[in-house]
Structure formats: structure tokens, C-alpha cells
Enzyme design. Structure first.
Site, PDB file in Angstrom:
ATOM      1  CG  HIS A 167     -18.056  -5.091 -12.402  1.00  8.03           C
ATOM      2  ND1 HIS A 167     -18.883  -5.891 -11.657  1.00  8.03           N
ATOM      3  CD2 HIS A 167     -17.347  -4.341 -11.511  1.00  8.03           C
ATOM      4  CE1 HIS A 167     -18.696  -5.644 -10.373  1.00  8.03           C
ATOM      5  NE2 HIS A 167     -17.778  -4.695 -10.252  1.00  8.03           N
ATOM      6  CG  ASP A 206      -2.146   0.891   1.025  1.00  8.63           C
ATOM      7  OD1 ASP A 206      -3.174   0.380   0.545  1.00  8.63           O
ATOM      8  OD2 ASP A 206      -2.063   2.094   1.334  1.00  8.63           O
TER       9      ASP A 206
END
Length: 313
Positions: free
Chosen positions: A176, A33
Site C-alpha cells: 500500500h 481516542d
């Protein structure tokens, strides 16, 4: 020894990493991250459940250290800003395109043979972007969307039927998005019985409608994107690839004439195994399904065109 990297230690990424470890899908899971300490802290928290949940997978958290991801078999990309209430997935393109492009390029410096699984929204367009900017063989880039949408479809079917969701079969193809996904009711079954024989048309139409706005419904309730089902869906795709399961799962992949479409990444059923997706399954769409799929593809093409406008590809 199998190794999976999850880029992004937010709600979706952390859930995906947790499932990968808890289900013993990978021997080593690395979370990366950009925010200092977040991946490290969540990894430590998860590792402290190993004795309680009886798993031996090792989880490591790092801050922007791509070297720690070296030699990953599969890399899951969840990076980017999540949706907020009233926000479409498409509104995320400008910010998330730059993030996903940078992540994909950095990952391949250390894991050139990795399969990429894309979760970042808008998922179809981010999968297309990753496929274009990395130059990877098309079977090594997989978008997770169809796996999640199909799971939501089966959940709503099970609720309408009042049955165990693990005994329901169904799949969602197409983009999607809230208006682009196509629950294929014709092929949905419970214990081999077509659901159309068990549910009224009105009930089945409601299942379809609820499925299509499933993500938006949760975003409205949570104030941000959902994470348990998206993270678990990503882990299920990784498992099928890493363990060479030969499972048929609807995923977003690059089409080259299949389903009448080219130069696009969109959800269709594929066989997942070692190395990514191996084969696209032809559902022999009806005229109505084909019309819906073409409309879905047109919407995805339109969204993809934004990448060129912002010079992301």
C-alpha cells in the site's frame, strides 16, 4: 449483538465508525481516542443523526478507556499521525509503530478473540507489527490497504470509461504505497468485458498511474491524508468479516510461501468471513505481474526492517 471498536477518532476513524453505524453493520460501535472529549463529542454528533438517517446502531465515545472496548468482535486501528504533503507513508514508522503496538496490546487485554483490522500507516508495516507483537493467529490480523486501493482503481476506471463505478471490477495487490501497489489491469472488467478492450493502452496506463498516487494526490489537495474512502474501506472489510460474507477483497495479510513470499504482510486477494480471512486466492500472476509483485515485496521487506532497527519487534 455485534460490537466493533474503532481506535482513533480522527477523520478516518470517525468516518469508519459513522459508516459502520449508518449501514447497520454493527449493533454497537465504540470509538476510543487519547484526546479528551473528541470521541465522546463525535459519538454524540453521530447519534443525533440516528433518527435522520434511520439507523439503530449505538455509538459510544471514550477517552483511553479500554475497558469500554471489552468483548469486541472486530477492532479497527486507525491511530497514529496522518501524512502531510510530500510525506511518504514510510516516514511515519517511528511514531506510529509505538502507538499501534500499545493499542494492540491494550485491546487484547479486553477482547482477546477480536479480529484486528489495521488502517494506520505505513499500513503493510503496521499490519506486520501487529501480527508480530500480538501473537494472534495470522488470519485474525488484516490490513485494509488493498480494499482502498482497489476502490480507487475502480473509480479511475469508471471515470475513463464514463460509466457507473459500481459496475466496474478490478483489484490492486502488492504494498500500500505510491510505488508498490499493482493494479491488475488484466483482470479488470466492465460488465464482464475486459477494460483493455474498451480503453486504449495510453488511457489504461494513466488509470494505473493515477491509482498508484491516488492517496498522495488527495494529501496534496487536502493538506492531510484522505478519510472518506479509507474509512469506508475499513468499514467494508469489517462488514465482510462480521457478517461472514465470504467476499474476495484484496487485503494485507501474512504470507507463508504464498505468492513466493514469507515473513511479510502484503496485499493479496483473500476470502473474508467470520474470524478474519479464510483463504488466499492465487491469481496465477503473469511473468510481468510476478516481477512487479517481487519488487513490491522487496520494498515492504525493507520498510519492515526499520521495525527491528528501532526495536519495535
Amino acid at each position: 449483538m455485534s460490537k466493533v471498536t474503532v481506535v482513533g477518532a480522527g477523520n478516518v476513524g470517525a468516518t469508519c465508525a459513522n459508516v459502520l453505524a449508518f449501514k447497520k453493520i454493527a449493533d454497537e460501535v465504540v470509538m476510543l481516542d487519547v484526546k479528551e472529549g473528541v470521541a465522546e463529542g463525535k459519538a454524540m454528533d453521530m447519534n443525533q443523526t440516528a433518527q435522520l438517517l434511520e439507523f439503530s446502531s449505538k455509538i459510544k465515545g471514550v477517552t483511553n478507556d479500554y475497558a469500554a472496548t471489552a468483548n469486541s468482535d472486530v477492532v479497527v486501528i486507525t491511530s497514529g499521525i496522518p501524512r502531510k504533503p510530500g510525506m511518504t507513508r514510510e516516514e511515519l514508522i517511528g511514531v506510529n509503530a509505538g502507538i499501534v503496538k500499545s493499542v494492540a496490546e491494550n485491546i487484547l487485554k479486553y477482547s482477546p478473540n477480536a479480529v484486528l483490522v489495521i488502517i494506520s500507516n505505513p499500513m503493510d508495516t503496521m499490519t506486520y507489527l501487529a501480527s508480530k507483537v500480538t501473537g494472534l493467529p495470522k488470519h485474525k490480523v488484516v490490513g485494509m490497504g488493498g480494499a482502498l486501493d482497489s476502490s480507487r482503481f475502480k473509480y479511475y476506471l469508471s471515470e475513463a470509461l464514463g460509466v457507473n463505478p459500481t459496475e466496474v471490477e478490478g483489484m490492486v495487490i502488492g504494498g500500500h504505497g505510491d510505488t508498490t501497489m499493482i493494479p491488475v489491469t488484466r483482470l479488470a472488467t466492465y460488465k464482464g468485458i475486459p477494460v483493455s478492450e474498451l480503453l486504449s493502452k495510453e488511457a489504461l496506463d494513466k488509470v494505473v498511474a493515477d491509482t498508484m498516487v491516488g492517496g498522495a494526490t488527495l494529501t496534496g489537495l487536502l493538506g492531510t491524508s484522505a478519510w472518506y474512502a479509507p474509512g469506508a474501506a475499513g468499514a467494508s472489510v469489517v462488514e465482510a468479516i462480521l457478517h461472514d460474507q465470504k467476499k474476495v477483497i484484496p487485503c494485507c495479510v501474512a504470507l507463508d510461501g504464498e505468492y513466493g513470499q514469507s515473513d511479510i504482510c502484503i496485499g493479496v486477494p483473500v476470502v473474508l468471513g467470520k474470524g478474519g480471512w479464510e483463504k488466499i486466492i492465487d491469481l496465477k500472476l503473469t511473468a510481468d505481474e510476478k516481477e512487479k509483485f517481487e519488487a513490491s515485496a522487496a520494498a515492504v521487506h525493507k520498510t519492515n526492517s526499520v521495525l527491528k532497527e528501532i526495536k519495535a519487534i
